[in-house]
Motif scaffolding. Structure first.
Motif, PDB file in Angstrom:
ATOM      1  N   GLN A   1     -57.906  44.654  16.420  1.00  0.00           N
ATOM      2  CA  GLN A   1     -56.856  45.467  15.825  1.00  0.00           C
ATOM      3  C   GLN A   1     -57.488  46.654  15.122  1.00  0.00           C
ATOM      4  O   GLN A   1     -58.544  46.526  14.488  1.00  0.00           O
TER       5      GLN A   1
ATOM      6  N   SER B   1     -52.294  53.101  15.559  1.00  0.00           N
ATOM      7  CA  SER B   1     -52.358  51.642  15.636  1.00  0.00           C
ATOM      8  C   SER B   1     -52.647  51.234  17.071  1.00  0.00           C
ATOM      9  O   SER B   1     -52.047  51.773  18.006  1.00  0.00           O
ATOM     10  N   VAL B   2     -53.556  50.284  17.246  1.00  0.00           N
ATOM     11  CA  VAL B   2     -53.844  49.775  18.580  1.00  0.00           C
ATOM     12  C   VAL B   2     -54.280  48.316  18.481  1.00  0.00           C
ATOM     13  O   VAL B   2     -55.016  47.937  17.569  1.00  0.00           O
ATOM     14  N   ASP B   3     -53.807  47.503  19.390  1.00  0.00           N
ATOM     15  CA  ASP B   3     -54.199  46.107  19.531  1.00  0.00           C
ATOM     16  C   ASP B   3     -54.756  45.914  20.936  1.00  0.00           C
ATOM     17  O   ASP B   3     -54.116  46.310  21.922  1.00  0.00           O
ATOM     18  N   ILE B   4     -55.938  45.315  21.037  1.00  0.00           N
ATOM     19  CA  ILE B   4     -56.562  45.042  22.336  1.00  0.00           C
ATOM     20  C   ILE B   4     -56.869  43.552  22.411  1.00  0.00           C
ATOM     21  O   ILE B   4     -57.539  43.006  21.537  1.00  0.00           O
TER      22      ILE B   4
ATOM     23  N   MET C   1     -54.047  46.518  26.239  1.00  0.00           N
ATOM     24  CA  MET C   1     -53.830  47.338  25.057  1.00  0.00           C
ATOM     25  C   MET C   1     -52.330  47.345  24.821  1.00  0.00           C
ATOM     26  O   MET C   1     -51.576  47.985  25.554  1.00  0.00           O
TER      27      MET C   1
ATOM     28  N   MET D   1     -50.860  50.984  22.013  1.00  0.00           N
ATOM     29  CA  MET D   1     -51.447  52.009  21.161  1.00  0.00           C
ATOM     30  C   MET D   1     -50.334  52.981  20.807  1.00  0.00           C
ATOM     31  O   MET D   1     -49.630  53.470  21.699  1.00  0.00           O
ATOM     32  N   SER D   2     -50.151  53.231  19.541  1.00  0.00           N
ATOM     33  CA  SER D   2     -49.073  54.122  19.124  1.00  0.00           C
ATOM     34  C   SER D   2     -49.548  55.002  17.982  1.00  0.00           C
ATOM     35  O   SER D   2     -50.418  54.612  17.194  1.00  0.00           O
TER      36      SER D   2
ATOM     37  N   GLU E   1     -48.361  53.969  24.056  1.00  0.00           N
ATOM     38  CA  GLU E   1     -49.025  53.735  25.339  1.00  0.00           C
ATOM     39  C   GLU E   1     -49.403  52.269  25.460  1.00  0.00           C
ATOM     40  O   GLU E   1     -49.932  51.668  24.534  1.00  0.00           O
ATOM     41  N   LYS E   2     -49.125  51.721  26.618  1.00  0.00           N
ATOM     42  CA  LYS E   2     -49.563  50.371  26.962  1.00  0.00           C
ATOM     43  C   LYS E   2     -50.457  50.461  28.197  1.00  0.00           C
ATOM     44  O   LYS E   2     -50.183  51.234  29.108  1.00  0.00           O
TER      45      LYS E   2
ATOM     46  N   GLU F   1     -51.076  51.617  33.378  1.00  0.00           N
ATOM     47  CA  GLU F   1     -50.709  52.088  32.047  1.00  0.00           C
ATOM     48  C   GLU F   1     -49.316  52.686  32.080  1.00  0.00           C
ATOM     49  O   GLU F   1     -48.817  53.102  33.136  1.00  0.00           O
TER      50      GLU F   1
END
Length: 760
Positions: free
Chosen positions: A469, A486-489, A498, A501-502, A512-513, A527
Motif C-alpha cells: 500500500q 493512493s495505490v494498492d498492489i 493494482m 491507483m487513484s 486506474e486498475k 488495464e
C-alpha cells in the motif's frame, strides 16, 4: 645424635644418590621402540623419536628430540606432526603429595601439516574416531576410572608452573588445490602459572607473513574440576596491523571490482576483549580494509550470556567518511539467532555512490536534474527466515518516505505500507543518453516506452506474494502534481493486481486498475483508466510538452496485450472514448482557414479554435486503432472525422471534415448541420504526416452555394465567411468604382486553398 635421625638422614642421602645416578644406569631409549610400535599400532602411522632423555632429581624430567608422526596414506609426504624438542620438568617433592608443579614445559619448533582433498577427506579424519571401548571393559574399569579421576582432580587442583612455552611453531593448511596458508613463527608463552591468580599469556606469529600479537590475562582459574570456560575471567588485546589478502585470494569469492586488485589489499585488526566472572563479555575494536577504497569498521559489544549479544556500536566508514551506524541486540546465538537492530545512515551522495556503482552514470547521463542524496533510518527485527520493518524512514533529497511491513524470505512474501506527505519522483527516474523521454500516467505504457531489447522472463516472480500500500498526499511525477495519491498492489501465484491507483490531477480525478500475469512467458497485462474532469491543457503540457489543446476531459479506456517490449503493441487490443468540453484547439484557426477559403483577402484571426465539445471513441485490434465518430461542436463550426491509426507501423490514415454551419449552438448540439465543408485527408508516418484537401466534383458542387452567396450571408456566419450585411454607398462626389466581375467558383476555391494550406 639419636640413631633414628641418623638413619633417616642416611636413607634420604642414599635416595638422592639413587635418583641422581639412576638415569645413568637405566637407558630409557630401550623403551623407544616399544613406544613407536604402540603408536603405530593405534594410529596406523609411523612414529620416530630421535632421542629420549630422563632425570629424577631435583625434578622429574623427560626430553624427547626429533619426534615425527607420519602423514596419512594417500596424502603428501610431509610429516603430519613433527617436534624438534619436547621438554617437561616436574618438581619431585610436590608429586609425593599428589600436586603437579611444572617447573618447565617447552615445545621447540613444532610443525603441524593439515590437508583436505577436494572430496572432503582429511589427513586427520582417521585420528578423530577412536575404536569403541567394549562394554565389559568399561564396566570392569568404572570404579578404577572414578578413583583415578578423583585423584587427577586433586592433582590438577594444585597445578602450577613456572613457565610454559611454545617456540617457533608452524601450522600449514592445504585445502584441495588452493594455495597453502601457513601460520609461522608462532610463539606462545605463559609465565608463573597459578590457579589462584591471573596468568599472563603472550602469543605472536605470522599468518602468511603477516605479523600479529595477542596479549592476555587469563584467570584466576580456581578449581580445575569446576572450571567453566564461559565464566573464566579473560582480558586480552589482539593486534594485526598488516594482513595481506593475496595468500587468501583463492578462498575469497565475490571480491568487488570497485575495491581494486585483491593482491594489493591489506587488512588491519585491533581488538580488546574482556570476560568477567559472571559471564559478562565485553569487546571493542576496529577492522580496516585498505584497498582501492578504505573501509573502517569500528565496534563495541557486550554479551551478558552465551545467547545474547548487545551491539553498543558498529560504525562503517568509507574513505574516512562515516556511512552507517548500527546498534541493537542479537539473541539465541546458540540456536536460531534473531536480531533487533537500529540502523542509521549518513547522507549518501549520488556523485559519491557512482564510484561504487558506475551504472548510475549511464542511468542519469541525460537527466536535467537527477537526485542528489539519500539517507535512511531503520528499526528492523527478525531472523534467518524473515525480517520485520518496524520503522524505516527514507529521506529522498528533501522528501520523507515512511515504510513499515515485513518480508518473509521463503517465497518471498512481501508486505509493505508506505506513506509520505510529498514525493518528487522525477529526479529518481533514470534518463540515459539514448533514452527518449517517456511520459504516461499509465504504468503499462511506461513499461512499453522503456523499449527493452529482450523480452524479460518474469516467471521467477510466480512464487512471490506481494501486498503493498502506498499513500502520498502530493506526488510529483513527469511534471504532474498528483494529490491524494493512493495505490494498492497485490500479487500471488504469478498474478499482480493494482487495485486501484487513484489520484487528483489538474482539477479532476484519475482511477486506474491494472494487472499483469507473469506465470507464463511472455507476460500478459491489462488495464483500465477512468478520468473525470481533468484539465487537458496542463496534462498535455506536462506529458508531451505541447500547448495545443485545452478543455475539461473525461476518458475511459480498457487495454490488454501480451509482452512488455515495443513488440507487444502487435497484441494490443481494447477500446476507449474521450470527451472534452469548453476548450480550445491552439495553433489551428479553422474558422480563419475557411475565411481564407471563401475570401482570400480576409484578415487572419487568432491562431486557435474554440470548441464546446470534442468527443470520439476508438477500438484497437492487434495494434491498429480505428475511430469513426470524431465530433467537435463549436459555434458556427462542426468537425467530424474517421480513420485508422496503425500503432505497429506507426502510420495513420485519417479523414477530417470541418463544416461551417449557421448556428451559434455548440455544446449539446449533435445535429450534423449543413454548411461549407473543406474535407482533409491526413496520411503518412507519425513523425512526418501529410495533410491534403480532398477536392473533387462533389466538393465543388456541395460548396458552390456558400462560395457564391457569401456576400449575402448575414450575422455571425457572414462574419466568419468574410461577407457583409449590405453594400455601403460610395462617398458623395466621388465616382463609383467600376464593378468587378465575379471570379468563377473554381478560381475562388483555388485562391481559398492557397490561403488555407501553405505552399498550395
Amino acid at each position: 645424635m639419636p640413631k633414628t635421625v641418623r638413619y633417616s638422614l642416611v636413607f634420604v642421602g642414599l635416595l638422592i644418590v639413587l635418583l641422581l645416578t639412576a638415569p645413568f644406569f637405566i637407558d630409557v631409549n630401550t623403551y623407544k621402540g616399544q613406544i613407536e610400535q604402540k603408536v603405530e599400532d593405534v594410529t596406523g602411522r609411523k612414529l620416530t623419536i630421535g632421542k629420549i632423555s630422563a632425570s629424577l632429581f631435583p625434578w622429574v624430567g623427560v626430553e624427547l628430540d626429533n619426534v615425527h608422526l607420519a602423514n596419512r596414506k594417500g596424502f603428501s609426504t610431509h610429516d603430519f606432526i613433527s617436534v624438534k624438542k619436547l621438554h617437561v620438568k616436574l618438581a619431585l617433592i610436590p608429586l609425593l603429595s599428589k600436586n603437579v608443579e611444572i617447573k618447565h614445559f617447552e615445545i621447540v619448533e613444532p610443525s603441524v601439516y593439515l590437508e583436505r582433498h577436494d572430496d572432503g577427506q582429511s589427513n586427520w579424519g582417521d585420528l578423530a574416531s577412536s575404536p569403541a571401548t567394549p562394554a565389559a571393559a568399561s564396566t570392569t574399569t568404572s570404579d578404577v576410572d572414578t578413583d583415578s579421576g578423583a585423584a587427577g582432580g586433586m592433582a590438577l587442583a594444585a597445578l602450577q608452573a613456572e613457565s610454559l612455552s611454545l617456540t617457533d611453531g608452524e601450522l600449514t593448511w592445504v585445502d584441495g588445490k588452493a594455495k597453502p596458508v601457513a601460520l609461522t613463527e608462532l610463539n606462545v608463552a605463559l609465565n608463573d602459572v597459578q590457579l589462584k591468580r591471573p596468568v599472563a599469556v603472550k602469543v605472536s606469529g605470522k599468518l602468511d607473513g603477516n605479523a600479529f600479537d595477542l596479549d592476555a590475562n587469563v584467570g584466576p582459574v580456581g578449581d580445575l574440576t569446576k572450571l567453566d570456560p564461559v565464566s573464566l575471567p579473560v582480558q586480552g588485546k589482539l593486534k594485526a596491523e598488516q594482513i595481506r589478502l593475496q595468500p587468501f585470494a583463492d578462498m575469497i569469492t565475490g571480491w568487488p571490482a570497485e575495491l581494486g586488485d585483491i593482491a594489493k589489499a591489506v587488512v588491519g585488526v585491533s581488538a580488546n576483549i574482556e570476560q568477567r566472572p559472571g559471564g559478562l563479555r565485553l569487546g571493542e575494536g576496529s577492522v580496516t580494509l585498505d584497498a582501492a577504497h578504505k573501509l573502517d569498521v569500528n565496534w563495541k559489544a557486550e554479551m551478558s550470556g552465551k545467547d545474547e549479544l548487545k551491539l553498543q556500536r558498529v560504525a562503517l566508514a568509507v574513505d574516512d567518511s562515516p556511512l552507517l551506524a548500527v546498534k541493537g541486540r542479537i539473541n539465541r546465538l546458540s540456536g536460531t539467532p534473531s536480531f533487533e537492530l537500529h540502523i542509521d545512515s549518513q547522507p549518501i551522495q549520488r556523485t559519491w555512490l557512482t564510484t561504487f556503482v558506475p551504472a548510475l552514470n549511464d542511468m542519469y547521463a541525460a537527466h536535467p536534474a537527477p537526485w542528489k542524496q539519500v539517507s535512511f533510518n531503520a528499526l528492523v527485527a527478525g531472523d534467518a527466515r524473515h525480517v520485520d520493518i518496524r520503522d524505516l524512514q527514507l529521506l529522498l533529497d528533501q522528501d520523507l518516505l515512511k515504510v513499515t511491513g515485513a518480508v518473509a524470505f521463503a517465497g518471498p512474501d512481501i508486505r509493505l505500507r508506505m506513506n509520505a506527505q510529498q514525493l518528487h519522483l522525477d529526479p529518481w527516474l533514470p534518463q540515459g543518453k539514448q533514452q527518449k523521454a517517456a511520459a504516461s500516467i499509465s504504468l503499462i505504457p511506461v513499461a512499453l516506452a522503456a523499449e527493452p531489447a529482450i523480452e524479460p522472463d518474469l516467471r521467477f516472480l510466480k512464487s512471490w506474494r506481494v501486498t503493498t500500500q502506498m499513500r502520498v498526499a502530493t506526488l510529483y511525477l513527469r511534471g504532474l502534481q498528483m494529490g491524494d495519491f493512493s495505490v494498492d498492489i497485490n500479487g500471488n501465484n504469478g498474478r499482480f493486481d493494482m487495485e486501484p491507483m487513484s489520484f487528483n490531477l489538474a482539477q479532476g480525478r484519475v482511477v486506474e486498475k491494472a494487472s499483469i500475469n507473469v506465470a507464463d512467458y511472455p507476460a500478459s497485462w491489462k488495464e483500465s483508466v477512468h478520468i473525470t474532469d481533468v484539465q487537458a491543457g496542463p496534462l498535455l503540457q506536462s506529458l508531451a510538452g505541447m500547448d495545443m489543446l485545452s478543455g475539461t476531459m473525461a476518458m475511459d479506456t480498457q487495454l490488454r496485450a501480451t509482452g512488455l517490449t515495443e513488440a507487444a503493441v502487435q497484441t494490443l487490443n481494447g477500446r476507449g472514448n474521450v470527451l472534452l468540453r469548453d476548450g480550445k484547439l491552439k495553433g489551428y484557426d479553422i474558422a480563419g482557414a475557411i475565411r481564407q477559403f471563401t475570401s482570400p483577402g480576409a484578415a487572419p484571426g487568432p491562431k486557435e479554435t474554440d470548441f464546446a465539445q470534442l468527443s470520439g471513441s476508438f477500438d484497437i485490434v492487434n495494434g491498429v486503432a480505428t475511430n469513426n465518430d470524431l465530433f467537435m461542436a463549436s459555434p458556427l463550426l462542426r468537425i467530424t472525422g474517421k480513420g485508422m491509426v496503425n500503432l505497429v507501423q506507426k502510420v495513420l490514415d485519417y479523414h477530417v471534415e470541418p463544416r461551417v454551419v449557421g448556428t451559434l449552438k455548440g455544446q449539446g448540439d449533435n445535429v450534423l448541420r449543413k454548411g461549407l465543408v473543406v474535407p482533409l485527408h491526413i496520411t503518412g508516418p507519425f513523425d512526418a504526416p501529410k495533410v491534403r484537401p480532398e477536392i473533387n466534383a462533389k466538393t465543388l458542387i456541395d460548396n458552390a452555394p456558400a462560395l457564391l452567396e457569401k456576400g449575402n450571408v448575414g450575422g455571425a456566419l457572414g462574419g466568419l465567411l468574410g461577407g457583409r450585411k449590405s453594400a455601403e454607398p460610395a462617398g458623395q462626389g466621388q465616382p463609383a468604382a467600376p464593378a468587378k466581375q465575379p471570379e468563377t467558383p473554381a478560381k475562388q476555391l483555388l485562391k481559398g486553398l492557397g490561403g488555407m494550406i501553405p505552399g498550395f
